[in-house]
Enzyme design. Structure first.
Site, short mmCIF file in Angstrom:
data_model
loop_
_atom_site.label_atom_id
_atom_site.label_comp_id
_atom_site.label_asym_id
_atom_site.label_seq_id
_atom_site.Cartn_x
_atom_site.Cartn_y
_atom_site.Cartn_z
N GLU A 199 33.93 27.58 18.35
CA GLU A 199 32.69 28.65 18.74
C GLU A 199 32.76 28.56 20.42
O GLU A 199 32.20 27.50 20.83
CB GLU A 199 31.89 28.67 18.04
CG GLU A 199 30.56 29.81 18.61
CD GLU A 199 29.13 29.24 18.12
OE1 GLU A 199 28.77 28.25 17.62
OE2 GLU A 199 28.29 30.03 18.57
N ASP A 229 23.39 30.95 14.90
CA ASP A 229 24.55 31.84 15.29
C ASP A 229 25.64 31.02 14.73
O ASP A 229 26.82 31.81 14.14
CB ASP A 229 24.78 31.74 16.72
CG ASP A 229 23.68 32.96 17.15
OD1 ASP A 229 23.22 33.69 16.32
OD2 ASP A 229 23.89 33.08 18.57
N ASP A 269 28.38 25.53 16.45
CA ASP A 269 26.89 25.02 16.77
C ASP A 269 26.14 24.83 15.42
O ASP A 269 26.34 25.53 14.40
CB ASP A 269 26.08 25.73 17.62
CG ASP A 269 26.65 25.38 19.10
OD1 ASP A 269 27.40 24.54 19.15
OD2 ASP A 269 26.63 26.31 20.11
N ASP A 283 23.35 25.89 14.61
CA ASP A 283 22.26 26.57 14.52
C ASP A 283 22.45 27.99 13.69
O ASP A 283 23.47 28.22 13.20
CB ASP A 283 21.88 27.14 16.02
CG ASP A 283 22.95 27.72 16.84
OD1 ASP A 283 23.85 28.04 16.28
OD2 ASP A 283 22.87 27.90 18.11
#
Ligand code: 0RA
Length: 640
Positions: free
Chosen positions: A427, A508, A504, A506
Site C-alpha cells: 500500500e 485504511d 498498514d 490501521d
C-alpha cells in the site's frame, strides 16, 4: 491390562490404527485446523446418517471447556451386542477402518471422499474417546486411549453405567496434540458446516454449544424450509429478482432436489451436494443441471425472440449470471474423484439431474413468464459484458510485458522458479519505494498500489478489468482470472508461490487488505483455497532499552509480555503507525526477511465458507466485520 482387553485377533486392528496415526493426512486430508474440524464432521455425519435412516431428529455438538468435543444424538444408539468376531459391535465400529457401512441399514452411504471413513479414524487421532450408548434400557460405556480400548469387557459386553428409557449415542473426544498442529476448534467454521447440514435436513435440529472460556455461546440450527431457506440465506443481503424456485424429482433411484434464485449482480454461486456432503469440485450432478438449464433457457430465448436467428446461443455462464443455486442429490452408491476427492463422478447422476431439471424448469417457467423474462435479461446483460470482456482481455494480452507493465510499477524478481518467488502488494508509493530497496530482488517482487482499488464486490467485470492496478496484478500473477468459479483460471501458471499483502496496521490498511482479498476470492479463488495468499504482519513496536538489544514486537500481547519480563528496566518504545515510517533496512528485517517476518496465511476452507466471509468483510455491518478480523487475527497461523 492391555492384554486382557486386547487379544490376538485384534492385531490387525492395532495395525489399522497405527496406519491412521502414521499418515493421518490420508484419512482426514490434513493435520492443520481443517483436518481438526473434520474430526467433528465425521462424528456428526454418522449421527446425520441415523437421522437419514429415520431414527434421530436432534443432534448436539458441544465444544467443551477442556478442548474436547461432544456429539450427542437421539438415534437408536450404536449396536452394543456381540458381533460375530467376538467383540461388541461398538468396538468394531470404533477400531476398524471402514466398519461403518456394515451396520448401516440406510440405503445411503455418506462415503463422500474424506467423509465416512469414520469413527475409527477419529478414535485413532484422539488422546481419548469416551462413548456412552443408551439402548435396550441401559447406558453402555466404552473408553479408548489413542484408539486402544481401555475398559475391560464383561463376557465380551460393555460395562453398564445405569438404566435409561432413552436411546441415543454420546461421543466425547479430545484431539491428540501429537497429531494436530493446532488443537483449538474454530467455532465459525464448525457452525457454518452445521448450519448447512440443517438446511439439507429440514427435519433435523442441531444445537451448537461453545463452553470454552471467553467464547461461550449456544446456537440452534433448524431450517424447516430446507434448501429454499439455504438459497434465501445465501442471498440475504442481495437484491433478488424473484422468489426462490424449488423442485424435486426422482430418476432411476436417484433423488434430485434443486433450489435457485437470481440476484441483480454479476456472479454465479452454484453449490452441489451428494448425500448431504458438499462437493467443492462439483461433478456430474452440477454438469447435468447446468447443461440442461442452458438448453431450456436458450430455447425459451429463441421462442421469445430474445435471440434472433443470426444470434449465437447464450453460453452457460451467461445464463447463470446472477444465479444462486443449491443442487442436492441422494445417490445409493456415490463415487468421488478429483484432487480432493470432492467431485461427484457418477454419470447416472448427470442423467438424473438433467432429466428432472428439464421437466421441472419448463413446468415452472411456462406458468411464470415475467420471471422467465427477468432471468433472460440477466443472460443478455452477461452476454454483452462477455463480449466487452473478451475485447479487454485481448488488449491486455497483447500489451502485456512480463516484468513491467505500461505504468512500470511492478518491480519483478529475477528468479523464474515460481516455487521460490514471492510478490508483495504494498500500500502506498512511499512504502512501495522502501520495499523495492529493501527486498531480496532475486526472489521478491514488489507491486505498489495507490489508494483504494475498486470494491469488486459491487463492480461489474468490465469496470474491474479497466482498473490499471488490477490489470497489472492479474498480468503479474500469470494465471488469468475467472468470472464465477474456475472457468478461465489456470493456477499451474502462477508465477509466485506467495502473494503477500502488505498494508498498514490501521483501518485504511485493513480496508485495502479486505478489497484485495475480495478481488482474489471473486476472480481467482483458488489462490486462496490453495493457500497462496498471505498478509504481512509488520511490527507495531520497537523497544530500545538503555542496555541490551533492540526488539520488534508484533502485537499488544507481545508488548505486555515484554513489559513483564523487563520490569524495572528502562526502555524507549517506538510505535509504528505505518510502513512508511520504516527505512529500507528496518523493513527488510521486520517484514520481508523470511527468517524474521511474520505472515498470516489466509485460510478459507472452500467457496461456501468464503461467500460468508466475503459477506462479513464487505457487508455494511461494522460489528461482524470487526469480529471477523479480530477472531482471525487471534487465530493467525504465524509463519515465523
Ligand atoms: C447401525 C445400526 C443401528 C444404529 C446405528 C448404526 C447408529 C450409528 C450411529 C453413529 C452415531 N450415532 C449412531 N446411532 C446409530 C441400529 C440397529 C438397530 O437398532 O436395529
Amino acid at each position: 491390562m492391555a492384554k486382557e482387553v486386547y487379544d490376538a485377533s485384534s492385531i490387525s486392528v492395532l495395525e489399522g490404527l497405527e496406519a491412521v496415526r502414521k499418515r493421518p493426512g490420508m484419512y482426514i486430508g490434513s493435520t492443520t485446523r481443517k483436518g481438526l474440524n473434520h474430526l467433528v464432521y465425521e462424528i456428526v455425519d454418522n449421527a446425520v446418517d441415523e437421522h437419514l435412516a429415520g431414527y434421530c431428529d436432534k443432534i448436539q455438538v458441544i465444544l467443551e471447556q477442556d478442548g474436547s468435543c461432544t456429539v450427542v444424538d437421539n438415534g437408536r444408539g450404536i449396536p452394543v451386542g456381540m458381533h460375530e468376531k467376538g467383540i461388541s459391535a461398538e468396538r468394531l465400529v470404533f477400531t476398524t477402518l471402514h466398519a461403518g457401512g456394515k451396520f448401516d441399514n440406510s440405503a445411503y452411504k455418506t462415503s463422500g471422499g474424506l467423509h465416512g471413513v469414520g469413527s475409527s479414524v477419529v478414535n485413532a487421532l484422539s488422546t481419548y474417546l469416551d462413548i456412552k450408548i443408551s439402548r435396550e434400557g441401559y447406558v453402555h460405556h466404552d473408553y479408548y486411549e489413542r484408539g486402544i480400548p481401555a475398559l475391560e469387557l464383561e463376557e465380551g459386553l460393555l460395562p453398564k453405567l445405569g438404566r435409561t428409557k432413552e436411546t441415543g449415542t454420546c461421543v466425547n473426544f479430545l484431539p491428540d496434540p501429537e497429531i494436530f498442529e493446532k488443537t483449538r476448534f474454530v467455532a465459525a467454521e464448525i457452525k457454518s458446516r452445521l448450519h448447512e447440514t440443517a438446511y439439507l435436513n429440514p427435519n433435523l435440529q442441531i444445537e451448537f454449544e461453545d463452553k470454552r472460556a471467553g467464547s461461550e455461546e449456544t446456537v440452534i440450527y433448524h431450517e424447516p424450509e430446507g434448501i429454499v431457506g439455504f438459497v434465501q440465506d445465501l442471498n440475504k443481503k442481495k437484491e433478488v429478482i424473484h422468489e426462490p424456485i424449488y423442485f424435486k424429482g426422482e430418476n432411476e433411484g436417484i433423488t434430485v432436489e434443486v433450489a435457485f434464485q437470481f440476484i441483480n449482480e454479476f456472479q454465479e454461486n452454484v453449490l452441489g451436494f451428494c448425500n448431504n456432503i458438499y462437493n467443492a469440485e462439483g461433478g456430474a450432478h452440477l454438469t447435468g443441471f447446468k447443461t440442461q438449464f442452458t438448453t431450456v433457457m436458450n430455447s425459451y430465448a429463441r421462442e421469445l425472440g430474445i435471440l434472433k436467428e443470426k444470434d449465437t446461443n447464450f453460453t452457460g455462464a451467461d445464463i447463470r449470471n446472477g444465479m444462486t443455486a443449491v443442487v442436492s442429490i441422494k445417490h445409493p452408491d456415490p463415487r468421488f474423484e478429483g484432487q480432493t476427492k470432492t467431485k461427484l463422478d457418477n454419470q447416472d447422476a448427470a442423467k438424473a439431474t438433467s432429466k428432472v431439471t428439464g421437466e421441472e424448469v419448463v413446468l415452472y417457467f411456462d406458468r411464470n413468464l415475467e420471471v422467465l423474462k427477468n432471468v433472460l435479461a440477466c443472460a443478455e446483460r452477461s452476454a454483452r459484458i462477455r463480449k466487452t470482456e473478451e475485447k479487454a482481455k485481448t488488449n491486455m494480452l497483447t500489451r502485456q510485458k512480463y516484468s513491467f507493465d505500461s505504468n512500470g510499477k511492478l518491480a519483478n524478481c529475477e528468479s523464474r522458479d515460481a516455487s521460490r518467488c514471492e510478490i508483495f502488494i504494498v500500500e502506498g508509493d512511499s512504502a512501495g519505494g522502501s520495499a523495492k530497496m529493501a527486498r531480496n530482488r532475486n526472489f521478491q517482487a514488489i507491486m505498489p498500489i495507490r489508494g483504494k482499488i475498486l470494491n469488486v464486490e459491487k463492480a461489474t467485470i468490465d469496470k474491474v478489468l479497466a482498473n490499471a492496478e488490477i490489470k497489472t496484478m492479474i498480468n503479474a500473477f500469470g494465471c488469468g482470472f475467472s468470472e464465477g468459479y474456475g472457468n478461465d483460471f489456470d493456477i499451474t501458471k502462477l508465477r509466485y508461490d506467495k502473494i503477500i499483502i502488505m498494508a498498514d496496521a490501521d483501518v485504511d490498511g485493513a480496508h485495502i487488505s479486505t478489497l484485495l482479498l475480495t478481488l482474489f476470492y471473486r476472480f481467482m479463488p483458488e489462490l486462496i483455497f490453495e493457500g497462496h495468499v498471505y498478509v504481512a504482519m509488520p511490527p507495531l513496536y520497537k523497544t530500545m532499552p538503555s542496555k541490551g538489544q533492540e526488539q520488534y514486537l508484533y502485537d499488544d500481547k507481545a508488548l505486555e509480555i515484554y513489559r513483564k519480563k523487563h520490569k524495572g528496566e528502562k526502555f524507549t518504545l517506538q510505535r509504528y503507525k505505518g510502513l512508511g515510517e520504516m527505512d529500507a533496512s528496518q523493513l527488510w528485517e521486520t517484514t520481508l526477511d523470511p527468517e524474521h517476518r511474520m505472515l498470516k496465511q489466509i485460510e478459507i476452507e472452500d467457496a461456501r465458507m468464503a461467500s460468508d466471509v466475503t459477506e462479513i468483510l464487505m457487508g455494511n455491518d461494522v460489528p461482524p466485520r470487526k469480529a471477523f478480523i479480530y477472531e482471525h487475527a487471534a487465530d493467525a497461523e504465524l509463519d515465523v
